[in-house]
Design a protein around this motif. Structure first.
Motif, PDB file in Angstrom:
ATOM      1  N   PHE A  67       0.747  11.607   5.258  1.00 18.47           N
ATOM      2  CA  PHE A  67       1.366  10.291   5.407  1.00 18.47           C
ATOM      3  C   PHE A  67       2.891  10.403   5.350  1.00 18.47           C
ATOM      4  O   PHE A  67       3.591   9.841   6.188  1.00 18.47           O
ATOM      5  CB  PHE A  67       0.854   9.345   4.319  1.00 18.47           C
ATOM      6  CG  PHE A  67       1.651   8.089   4.167  1.00 18.47           C
ATOM      7  CD1 PHE A  67       1.687   7.139   5.172  1.00 18.47           C
ATOM      8  CD2 PHE A  67       2.373   7.854   3.009  1.00 18.47           C
ATOM      9  CE1 PHE A  67       2.425   5.973   5.025  1.00 18.47           C
ATOM     10  CE2 PHE A  67       3.115   6.692   2.855  1.00 18.47           C
ATOM     11  CZ  PHE A  67       3.137   5.757   3.874  1.00 18.47           C
ATOM     12  N   ARG A  68       3.396  11.125   4.385  1.00 20.17           N
ATOM     13  CA  ARG A  68       4.849  11.253   4.206  1.00 20.17           C
ATOM     14  C   ARG A  68       5.511  12.057   5.325  1.00 20.17           C
ATOM     15  O   ARG A  68       6.702  11.912   5.562  1.00 20.17           O
ATOM     16  CB  ARG A  68       5.145  11.869   2.847  1.00 20.17           C
ATOM     17  CG  ARG A  68       4.827  10.904   1.719  1.00 20.17           C
ATOM     18  CD  ARG A  68       5.111  11.489   0.377  1.00 20.17           C
ATOM     19  NE  ARG A  68       4.910  10.494  -0.671  1.00 20.17           N
ATOM     20  CZ  ARG A  68       4.717  10.789  -1.936  1.00 20.17           C
ATOM     21  NH1 ARG A  68       4.724  12.054  -2.338  1.00 20.17           N
ATOM     22  NH2 ARG A  68       4.538   9.827  -2.833  1.00 20.17           N
ATOM     23  N   GLN A  69       4.754  12.886   6.020  1.00 17.22           N
ATOM     24  CA  GLN A  69       5.305  13.692   7.115  1.00 17.22           C
ATOM     25  C   GLN A  69       5.406  12.918   8.434  1.00 17.22           C
ATOM     26  O   GLN A  69       6.044  13.386   9.368  1.00 17.22           O
ATOM     27  CB  GLN A  69       4.461  14.947   7.334  1.00 17.22           C
ATOM     28  CG  GLN A  69       4.580  15.944   6.215  1.00 17.22           C
ATOM     29  CD  GLN A  69       3.554  17.062   6.341  1.00 17.22           C
ATOM     30  OE1 GLN A  69       2.697  17.043   7.214  1.00 17.22           O
ATOM     31  NE2 GLN A  69       3.638  18.030   5.442  1.00 17.22           N
ATOM     32  N   ARG A  70       4.773  11.763   8.525  1.00 17.94           N
ATOM     33  CA  ARG A  70       4.852  10.969   9.754  1.00 17.94           C
ATOM     34  C   ARG A  70       6.289  10.483   9.903  1.00 17.94           C
ATOM     35  O   ARG A  70       6.828   9.862   8.997  1.00 17.94           O
ATOM     36  CB  ARG A  70       3.899   9.773   9.738  1.00 17.94           C
ATOM     37  CG  ARG A  70       2.413  10.069   9.573  1.00 17.94           C
ATOM     38  CD  ARG A  70       1.838  11.019  10.586  1.00 17.94           C
ATOM     39  NE  ARG A  70       1.952  12.361  10.015  1.00 17.94           N
ATOM     40  CZ  ARG A  70       2.001  13.491  10.694  1.00 17.94           C
ATOM     41  NH1 ARG A  70       1.938  13.500  11.986  1.00 17.94           N
ATOM     42  NH2 ARG A  70       2.116  14.657  10.100  1.00 17.94           N
ATOM     43  N   LYS A  71       6.878  10.733  11.043  1.00 21.63           N
ATOM     44  CA  LYS A  71       8.285  10.399  11.273  1.00 21.63           C
ATOM     45  C   LYS A  71       8.499   8.957  11.707  1.00 21.63           C
ATOM     46  O   LYS A  71       9.537   8.370  11.443  1.00 21.63           O
ATOM     47  CB  LYS A  71       8.876  11.326  12.340  1.00 21.63           C
ATOM     48  CG  LYS A  71       8.939  12.759  11.906  1.00 21.63           C
ATOM     49  CD  LYS A  71       9.471  13.631  13.017  1.00 21.63           C
ATOM     50  CE  LYS A  71       9.424  15.093  12.585  1.00 21.63           C
ATOM     51  NZ  LYS A  71       9.881  15.989  13.649  1.00 21.63           N
ATOM     52  N   PHE A  72       7.537   8.406  12.393  1.00 26.18           N
ATOM     53  CA  PHE A  72       7.699   7.080  12.973  1.00 26.18           C
ATOM     54  C   PHE A  72       6.949   6.031  12.147  1.00 26.18           C
ATOM     55  O   PHE A  72       5.789   6.250  11.762  1.00 26.18           O
ATOM     56  CB  PHE A  72       7.205   7.068  14.413  1.00 26.18           C
ATOM     57  CG  PHE A  72       7.950   8.050  15.276  1.00 26.18           C
ATOM     58  CD1 PHE A  72       9.250   7.781  15.687  1.00 26.18           C
ATOM     59  CD2 PHE A  72       7.364   9.255  15.651  1.00 26.18           C
ATOM     60  CE1 PHE A  72       9.954   8.686  16.463  1.00 26.18           C
ATOM     61  CE2 PHE A  72       8.056  10.166  16.431  1.00 26.18           C
ATOM     62  CZ  PHE A  72       9.358   9.886  16.838  1.00 26.18           C
ATOM     63  N   PRO A  73       7.583   4.900  11.874  1.00 22.53           N
ATOM     64  CA  PRO A  73       6.956   3.855  11.059  1.00 22.53           C
ATOM     65  C   PRO A  73       5.579   3.412  11.562  1.00 22.53           C
ATOM     66  O   PRO A  73       4.674   3.198  10.752  1.00 22.53           O
ATOM     67  CB  PRO A  73       7.962   2.698  11.119  1.00 22.53           C
ATOM     68  CG  PRO A  73       9.273   3.369  11.361  1.00 22.53           C
ATOM     69  CD  PRO A  73       8.959   4.552  12.245  1.00 22.53           C
ATOM     70  N   LEU A  94       0.820  -1.206   0.000  1.00 25.66           N
ATOM     71  CA  LEU A  94       0.000   0.000   0.000  1.00 25.66           C
ATOM     72  C   LEU A  94       0.857   1.260   0.000  1.00 25.66           C
ATOM     73  O   LEU A  94       0.517   2.245  -0.665  1.00 25.66           O
ATOM     74  CB  LEU A  94      -0.960  -0.005   1.185  1.00 25.66           C
ATOM     75  CG  LEU A  94      -2.041  -1.077   1.138  1.00 25.66           C
ATOM     76  CD1 LEU A  94      -2.826  -1.100   2.433  1.00 25.66           C
ATOM     77  CD2 LEU A  94      -2.948  -0.873  -0.053  1.00 25.66           C
ATOM     78  N   ALA A  95       1.967   1.245   0.721  1.00 18.29           N
ATOM     79  CA  ALA A  95       2.862   2.407   0.742  1.00 18.29           C
ATOM     80  C   ALA A  95       3.411   2.688  -0.653  1.00 18.29           C
ATOM     81  O   ALA A  95       3.552   3.842  -1.055  1.00 18.29           O
ATOM     82  CB  ALA A  95       3.994   2.192   1.742  1.00 18.29           C
ATOM     83  N   ALA A  96       3.697   1.636  -1.406  1.00 17.86           N
ATOM     84  CA  ALA A  96       4.238   1.797  -2.758  1.00 17.86           C
ATOM     85  C   ALA A  96       3.204   2.362  -3.731  1.00 17.86           C
ATOM     86  O   ALA A  96       3.567   2.983  -4.735  1.00 17.86           O
ATOM     87  CB  ALA A  96       4.763   0.459  -3.272  1.00 17.86           C
TER      88      ALA A  96
END
Length: 83
Positions: free
Chosen positions: A54-60, A38-40
């Protein structure tokens, strides 16, 4: 979204009754193992604002929670919205 879902995700229709009225609701789920796939392809189903968030979230774990939650919500809503 297709109604034929892989085993890694699903949508369950619920039938609710209250005060003599009947309502339909949908519950959707996505397995954590689907995160990489899904990330891809996130740009294919997230809006520009959702993708930026989504891309700004720092933690996995935050990325995972957000992406899987948004995807599951969109699966559920896709059952409600006429095609």
């Amino acid at each position: 979204m297709s109604t034929a879902l892989p085993a890694s995700e699903g949508v369950i229709q619920l039938h609710l009754q209250r005060a003599g009225q009947r309502f339909s609701a949908w519950f959707a789920f996505v397995r954590v193992a689907e995160f990489e796939r899904l990330a891809a392809t996130a740009a294919d189903f997230l809006s520009a604002q959702e993708l930026a968030y989504f891309r700004q979230r720092k933690f996995p774990r935050r990325q995972q929670s957000y992406l899987l939650g948004r995807y599951a919500a969109k699966l559920a809503v896709s059952q409600f919205v006429p095609k």
